[in-house]
Design a protein around this motif. Structure first.
Motif, PDB file in Angstrom:
ATOM      1  N   GLU A   3      43.977  48.674  59.091  1.00 46.76           N
ATOM      2  CA  GLU A   3      43.387  49.865  57.888  1.00 46.76           C
ATOM      3  C   GLU A   3      43.288  49.793  56.949  1.00 46.76           C
ATOM      4  N   LEU A   4      42.317  48.958  55.859  1.00 47.24           N
ATOM      5  CA  LEU A   4      42.163  48.560  55.210  1.00 47.24           C
ATOM      6  C   LEU A   4      42.910  49.830  54.200  1.00 47.24           C
ATOM      7  N   GLU A   5      43.858  49.657  53.249  1.00 52.65           N
ATOM      8  CA  GLU A   5      44.276  50.876  52.266  1.00 52.65           C
ATOM      9  C   GLU A   5      43.814  50.408  51.154  1.00 52.65           C
ATOM     10  N   PRO A   6      43.056  51.292  50.489  1.00 47.29           N
ATOM     11  CA  PRO A   6      42.183  51.041  49.087  1.00 47.29           C
ATOM     12  C   PRO A   6      43.736  50.855  47.888  1.00 47.29           C
ATOM     13  N   PHE A   7      43.583  49.862  46.579  1.00 51.48           N
ATOM     14  CA  PHE A   7      44.331  51.011  45.722  1.00 51.48           C
ATOM     15  C   PHE A   7      44.042  51.268  44.411  1.00 51.48           C
ATOM     16  N   THR A   8      44.568  52.010  43.697  1.00 48.75           N
ATOM     17  CA  THR A   8      44.024  52.840  42.551  1.00 48.75           C
ATOM     18  C   THR A   8      44.925  52.216  41.400  1.00 48.75           C
ATOM     19  N   ASN A   9      43.660  52.153  40.318  1.00 51.99           N
ATOM     20  CA  ASN A   9      44.821  52.280  39.083  1.00 51.99           C
ATOM     21  C   ASN A   9      45.508  50.633  38.883  1.00 51.99           C
ATOM     22  N   THR A  10      44.426  49.983  39.373  1.00 54.08           N
ATOM     23  CA  THR A  10      45.522  48.783  39.883  1.00 54.08           C
ATOM     24  C   THR A  10      44.949  47.775  38.756  1.00 54.08           C
ATOM     25  N   ARG A  11      45.260  46.789  38.373  1.00 55.18           N
ATOM     26  CA  ARG A  11      45.196  45.868  36.840  1.00 55.18           C
ATOM     27  C   ARG A  11      45.382  43.731  37.027  1.00 55.18           C
ATOM     28  N   VAL A  12      44.610  43.658  37.496  1.00 51.58           N
ATOM     29  CA  VAL A  12      44.970  41.911  37.539  1.00 51.58           C
ATOM     30  C   VAL A  12      44.063  41.591  36.142  1.00 51.58           C
ATOM     31  N   LEU A  13      45.136  40.805  35.676  1.00 49.45           N
ATOM     32  CA  LEU A  13      44.373  39.899  34.547  1.00 49.45           C
ATOM     33  C   LEU A  13      44.395  38.487  34.956  1.00 49.45           C
ATOM     34  N   ILE A  14      43.308  38.322  34.616  1.00 45.19           N
ATOM     35  CA  ILE A  14      42.753  36.590  34.879  1.00 45.19           C
ATOM     36  C   ILE A  14      42.010  35.641  33.942  1.00 45.19           C
ATOM     37  N   ASP A  15      42.529  33.977  33.531  1.00 47.59           N
ATOM     38  CA  ASP A  15      42.048  33.996  32.950  1.00 47.59           C
ATOM     39  C   ASP A  15      41.172  33.927  32.623  1.00 47.59           C
ATOM     40  N   PRO A  16      40.709  33.937  31.364  1.00 48.19           N
ATOM     41  CA  PRO A  16      39.465  34.523  30.777  1.00 48.19           C
ATOM     42  C   PRO A  16      38.286  32.992  30.782  1.00 48.19           C
ATOM     43  N   ARG A  17      38.791  31.280  30.825  1.00 46.74           N
ATOM     44  CA  ARG A  17      38.493  30.607  31.466  1.00 46.74           C
ATOM     45  C   ARG A  17      37.860  30.512  32.466  1.00 46.74           C
ATOM     46  N   VAL A  18      38.604  30.461  33.540  1.00 47.01           N
ATOM     47  CA  VAL A  18      38.545  30.818  35.683  1.00 47.01           C
ATOM     48  C   VAL A  18      37.164  32.230  35.126  1.00 47.01           C
ATOM     49  N   ILE A  19      37.298  33.249  34.794  1.00 53.45           N
ATOM     50  CA  ILE A  19      35.855  34.521  34.299  1.00 53.45           C
ATOM     51  C   ILE A  19      34.687  34.280  34.370  1.00 53.45           C
ATOM     52  N   ALA A  20      34.416  32.733  33.536  1.00 51.83           N
ATOM     53  CA  ALA A  20      33.525  31.949  32.486  1.00 51.83           C
ATOM     54  C   ALA A  20      32.678  31.225  34.021  1.00 51.83           C
ATOM     55  N   GLU A  21      34.107  31.101  34.265  1.00 53.06           N
ATOM     56  CA  GLU A  21      33.628  30.161  35.612  1.00 53.06           C
ATOM     57  C   GLU A  21      33.213  30.729  36.522  1.00 53.06           C
ATOM     58  N   VAL A  22      33.620  31.813  37.141  1.00 55.61           N
ATOM     59  CA  VAL A  22      33.138  32.628  38.027  1.00 55.61           C
ATOM     60  C   VAL A  22      31.808  33.074  37.492  1.00 55.61           C
ATOM     61  N   ASP A  23      31.873  33.159  36.398  1.00 55.87           N
ATOM     62  CA  ASP A  23      29.590  33.951  36.011  1.00 55.87           C
ATOM     63  C   ASP A  23      29.207  33.071  35.600  1.00 55.87           C
TER      64      ASP A  23
END
Length: 54
Positions: A3-23
């Motif tokens: 069973e999946l357990e949801p995470f709360t108050n979790t922060r993940v930092l992703i390189d802005p270049r990766v976010i730009a490529e994802v977008d």
């Protein structure tokens, strides 16, 4: 399947270049979260199963 357990108050930092490529590659009409989840699922599925250890 466990069973999946949801995470709360979790922060993940992703390189802005990766976010730009994802977008840049995200299909029209798909949320960023949905797209990242799909990419993660594909990456996990493409990994070979680990070998049994003695």
């Amino acid at each position: 399947m466990p069973e999946l357990e949801p995470f709360t108050n979790t922060r993940v930092l992703i390189d802005p270049r990766v976010i730009a490529e994802v977008d840049r590659k995200k299909p029209i009409g798909v949320s960023r979260t949905g797209w990242v989840n799909l990419l993660l699922q594909k990456a996990i599925a493409s990994e070979p199963e680990p070998l049994a250890r003695d």
